[in-house]
Design a protein around this motif. Sequence first.
Motif, PDB file in Angstrom:
ATOM      1  N   TYR A   1      54.374  56.107  20.446  1.00 47.96           N
ATOM      2  CA  TYR A   1      55.470  56.523  19.856  1.00 47.96           C
ATOM      3  C   TYR A   1      55.774  55.541  18.669  1.00 47.96           C
TER       4      TYR A   1
ATOM      5  N   LYS B   1      67.123  53.675  10.406  1.00 48.53           N
ATOM      6  CA  LYS B   1      67.782  53.241  11.582  1.00 48.53           C
ATOM      7  C   LYS B   1      68.847  52.312  11.286  1.00 48.53           C
TER       8      LYS B   1
ATOM      9  N   CYS C   1      69.764  59.829  23.336  1.00 49.14           N
ATOM     10  CA  CYS C   1      68.509  60.163  22.968  1.00 49.14           C
ATOM     11  C   CYS C   1      67.600  58.752  22.619  1.00 49.14           C
ATOM     12  N   CYS C   2      68.025  57.583  23.117  1.00 46.40           N
ATOM     13  CA  CYS C   2      67.347  56.558  22.641  1.00 46.40           C
ATOM     14  C   CYS C   2      66.044  56.158  22.526  1.00 46.40           C
ATOM     15  N   GLY C   3      65.038  57.086  23.334  1.00 42.03           N
ATOM     16  CA  GLY C   3      63.796  56.735  23.230  1.00 42.03           C
ATOM     17  C   GLY C   3      63.341  55.327  23.697  1.00 42.03           C
TER      18      GLY C   3
ATOM     19  N   ASP D   1      68.744  58.427  27.801  1.00 38.82           N
ATOM     20  CA  ASP D   1      67.531  59.512  27.367  1.00 38.82           C
ATOM     21  C   ASP D   1      66.918  60.336  28.627  1.00 38.82           C
ATOM     22  N   PHE D   2      66.407  61.234  28.535  1.00 34.55           N
ATOM     23  CA  PHE D   2      65.937  62.018  29.823  1.00 34.55           C
ATOM     24  C   PHE D   2      64.528  61.769  30.192  1.00 34.55           C
TER      25      PHE D   2
ATOM     26  N   GLY E   1      69.198  60.430  31.824  1.00 38.11           N
ATOM     27  CA  GLY E   1      70.188  61.605  32.081  1.00 38.11           C
ATOM     28  C   GLY E   1      70.074  62.687  30.765  1.00 38.11           C
ATOM     29  N   ASP E   2      70.807  64.003  30.750  1.00 39.32           N
ATOM     30  CA  ASP E   2      70.753  64.736  29.924  1.00 39.32           C
ATOM     31  C   ASP E   2      71.772  64.723  28.974  1.00 39.32           C
ATOM     32  N   ALA E   3      71.682  64.804  27.536  1.00 42.34           N
ATOM     33  CA  ALA E   3      72.524  64.655  26.518  1.00 42.34           C
ATOM     34  C   ALA E   3      73.443  65.748  26.696  1.00 42.34           C
TER      35      ALA E   3
ATOM     36  N   GLY F   1      69.279  58.996  17.141  1.00 40.10           N
ATOM     37  CA  GLY F   1      68.322  58.992  16.249  1.00 40.10           C
ATOM     38  C   GLY F   1      67.192  60.130  16.700  1.00 40.10           C
ATOM     39  N   TYR F   2      66.770  60.987  15.621  1.00 43.27           N
ATOM     40  CA  TYR F   2      66.023  61.934  15.895  1.00 43.27           C
ATOM     41  C   TYR F   2      66.119  62.797  17.389  1.00 43.27           C
TER      42      TYR F   2
HETATM   43  C1  SAM Z   1      61.926  61.754  18.793  1.00 47.21           C
HETATM   44  S1  SAM Z   1      62.670  60.660  20.102  1.00 47.21           S
HETATM   45  C2  SAM Z   1      63.899  59.731  19.306  1.00 47.21           C
HETATM   46  C3  SAM Z   1      63.880  58.373  19.942  1.00 47.21           C
HETATM   47  C4  SAM Z   1      64.741  57.141  19.234  1.00 47.21           C
HETATM   48  N1  SAM Z   1      66.076  57.797  19.202  1.00 47.21           N
HETATM   49  C5  SAM Z   1      64.288  57.029  17.862  1.00 47.21           C
HETATM   50  O1  SAM Z   1      64.995  57.403  16.969  1.00 47.21           O
HETATM   51  O2  SAM Z   1      63.190  56.510  17.706  1.00 47.21           O
HETATM   52  C6  SAM Z   1      63.700  61.924  20.722  1.00 47.21           C
HETATM   53  C7  SAM Z   1      64.330  61.479  22.027  1.00 47.21           C
HETATM   54  O3  SAM Z   1      65.144  62.312  22.684  1.00 47.21           O
HETATM   55  C8  SAM Z   1      64.938  62.463  23.948  1.00 47.21           C
HETATM   56  N2  SAM Z   1      65.554  63.731  24.322  1.00 47.21           N
HETATM   57  C9  SAM Z   1      65.311  65.132  23.706  1.00 47.21           C
HETATM   58  N3  SAM Z   1      66.282  65.819  24.447  1.00 47.21           N
HETATM   59  C10 SAM Z   1      66.935  65.220  25.297  1.00 47.21           C
HETATM   60  C11 SAM Z   1      68.155  65.454  26.162  1.00 47.21           C
HETATM   61  N4  SAM Z   1      68.430  66.779  26.322  1.00 47.21           N
HETATM   62  N5  SAM Z   1      68.817  64.714  26.776  1.00 47.21           N
HETATM   63  C12 SAM Z   1      68.389  63.277  26.653  1.00 47.21           C
HETATM   64  N6  SAM Z   1      67.284  62.942  26.008  1.00 47.21           N
HETATM   65  C13 SAM Z   1      66.781  63.754  25.185  1.00 47.21           C
HETATM   66  C14 SAM Z   1      63.439  62.530  24.453  1.00 47.21           C
HETATM   67  O4  SAM Z   1      63.221  61.989  25.492  1.00 47.21           O
HETATM   68  C15 SAM Z   1      63.041  61.345  23.201  1.00 47.21           C
HETATM   69  O5  SAM Z   1      63.104  60.221  23.793  1.00 47.21           O
END
Ligand code: SAM
Length: 258
Positions: free
Chosen positions: A43, A59, A78-80, A102-103, A131-133, A149-150
């Motif tokens: 990624y 960012k 959704c920190c990735g 993040d999940f 966990g779930d957002a 972010g994203y």
């Molecule tokens: C495209 S990545 C973005 C990562 C980082 N924020 C960045 O800007 O590079 C999207 C992230 O959102 C997380 N994600 C998506 N749906 C989610 C949810 N319902 N709860 C928690 N995390 C979630 C994914 O696991 C993924 O790591």
Amino acid sequence: MASLHFLLRPSSNPNLLALPSRSRPVQCANERQALFSRIAPVYDNLNDFLSLGQHRIWKRMAVSWSGAKRGDDVLDLCCGSGDLAFLLSERVGSDGKVIGFDFSREQLSVASSRQHLLSKACYKNIEWIEGDATKLPFSDCSFDAITMGYGLRNVLDRGKAMQEMFRVLKPGSRVSILDFNKSTKPFITSIQEWMIDNVVVPVATGYGLADEYAYLKSSVQEFLTGKELEKLALEMGFSNAKHYEIGGGIMGNLVAKR
Ligand SMILES: C[S@@+](CC[C@H](N)C(=O)[O-])C[C@H]1O[C@@H](n2cnc3c(N)ncnc32)[C@H](O)[C@@H]1O
Ligand SMILES: C/C(=C\Cc1cc(O)c2ccccc2c1O)CCC[C@H](C)CCC[C@H](C)CCCC(C)C
């Protein structure tokens, strides 16, 4: 001491690991979670390569718009792999506290290993939580700022995620949401789609991740325009919401104040 909390256990259902068919949109939360876990190893490198490093600028803008300052308690949803959490950490300093949420356990593992590798003193103030957002395990009015972010485009129930952000933000604080811009200008949409079809997907194919990156195009098509994002934020109770187009209109950033 850096820590990695896992609030949700990944499912052991082998069906969740099945690759999504290119003809079918990725629809259930478990499939999306599996998708982000599959792309986790590549990624960061792909983001640098595909955006020619521009995503780092976007960012920084998102973090700046969040209004986070020294000593604050902040949340990166959704920190990735943690890009925004690391920037927030530098901003709030060692008196502050950052939660990266993040999940995807695999994304969080990458974030945690980067935290150790980069080993800046302030990065000790980051905690990674799985966990779930749409179901945040935090009390009302806990955070001085939130970034995402994203993330929002990839969350199935965006209204619920916005509601949760509103709930855990302190009054007067801001959420800053960076994502692809669903443009109302056909020219911008054509550029985005051309890039995804002709650059992003061919590059990702080299890593065996064509379907995962092809999903980007449908997810932008199904996302909300800037005006729709502003409306959603106001409906969820935010007092003020403004969407900014950045990166020549390819990306966008929603700033909403509780
Ligand atoms: C495209 S990545 C973005 C990562 C980082 N924020 C960045 O800007 O590079 C999207 C992230 O959102 C997380 N994600 C998506 N749906 C989610 C949810 N319902 N709860 C928690 N995390 C979630 C994914 O696991 C993924 O790591
Ligand atoms: C930041 C990038 C991708 C993030 C990303 C987000 C997602 O939701 C995904 C979902 C599933 C798989 C992957 C992702 C994912 O990687 C990279 C974006 C690259 C774009 C195609 C933008 C290209 C921008 C130009 C090279 C620079 C434009 C400069 C401008 C005109 C000033």
